[in-house]
Design a protein around this motif. Structure first.
Motif, PDB file in Angstrom:
ATOM      1  N   ASP A   1      58.887 -83.478  52.287  1.00 14.04           N
ATOM      2  CA  ASP A   1      57.432 -83.629  52.329  1.00 14.04           C
ATOM      3  C   ASP A   1      56.922 -83.435  50.908  1.00 14.04           C
ATOM      4  OD1 ASP A   1      55.035 -84.079  53.568  1.00 14.04           O
ATOM      5  OD2 ASP A   1      54.940 -82.142  54.587  1.00 14.04           O
ATOM      6  N   ARG A   2      55.804 -84.046  50.553  1.00 17.77           N
ATOM      7  CA  ARG A   2      55.350 -84.003  49.169  1.00 17.77           C
ATOM      8  C   ARG A   2      54.770 -82.671  48.726  1.00 17.77           C
ATOM      9  NH1 ARG A   2      52.321 -89.082  47.469  1.00 17.77           N
ATOM     10  NH2 ARG A   2      52.041 -87.927  45.565  1.00 17.77           N
TER      11      ARG A   2
ATOM     12  N   ARG B   1      60.156 -89.817  42.799  1.00 18.11           N
ATOM     13  CA  ARG B   1      59.901 -90.364  44.133  1.00 18.11           C
ATOM     14  C   ARG B   1      59.554 -91.849  44.089  1.00 18.11           C
ATOM     15  NH1 ARG B   1      54.734 -91.223  45.762  1.00 18.11           N
ATOM     16  NH2 ARG B   1      53.137 -90.562  44.320  1.00 18.11           N
TER      17      ARG B   1
ATOM     18  N   GLN C   1      58.538 -91.146  49.074  1.00 16.77           N
ATOM     19  CA  GLN C   1      58.721 -89.735  49.414  1.00 16.77           C
ATOM     20  C   GLN C   1      59.805 -89.163  48.516  1.00 16.77           C
ATOM     21  OE1 GLN C   1      55.789 -89.119  51.613  1.00 16.77           O
ATOM     22  NE2 GLN C   1      57.260 -87.490  51.858  1.00 16.77           N
TER      23      GLN C   1
END
Length: 144
Positions: A91-92, A29, A36
């Motif tokens: 989304d992480r 990322r 993200q």
């Protein structure tokens, strides 16, 4: 959001566990301006509106669906070869789900919400993790 929603399902090739997928994404990322994680794929989902309407990508690790990530956006990515690709912005947090066996397939597939494994409760997500092969064997006989 009103309207229909759907998910994607994808093999996480070379991943040994949810933890190793997390580690790989934490490193990968960093190459993106917003930090993200993304999964870059050749094909653009034809049902993009449904995927972006609350969809997640469900990760298959060693033959078992073990976790998911919410899909935030679909972005055009053009690499050095000049080919247009789809960057699935994620989304992480990886959210653990009930271990569900899944046979191998290529690329990604749509996953209707009715077929998606349920998220694990917070207490179950903190339990000691079993090896994916054992999770798969237990799921095959209906133990979740």
């Amino acid at each position: 959001m009103p309207g229909t929603s759907t998910h994607l399902i994808k093999l996480s090739v070379g991943t040994e566990s949810v933890e190793s997928l997390t580690e790989w994404q934490e490193t990968a990322r960093l190459r993106w301006p917003d930090k993200q994680p993304r999964h870059v794929t050749r094909m653009w989902p034809k049902r993009a509106d449904e995927v972006l309407n609350g969809g997640s990508i469900y990760w298959v690790i060693k033959g078992v669906i073990l976790c998911r990530q919410r899909i935030l956006a679909l972005e055009e990515v053009i690499r050095e070869d000049g080919i247009r690709r789809c960057g699935i912005k994620l989304d992480r947090p990886l959210i653990r789900v009930e271990a569900t066996p899944k046979r191998a397939f290529q690329g990604w597939r749509y996953l209707p919400p009715s077929d998606a494994p349920a998220d694990l409760s917070a207490a179950r997500a903190r339990e000691e993790k079993l090896p994916p092969e054992l999770q798969s064997a237990l799921a095959e006989i209906g133990v979740r």
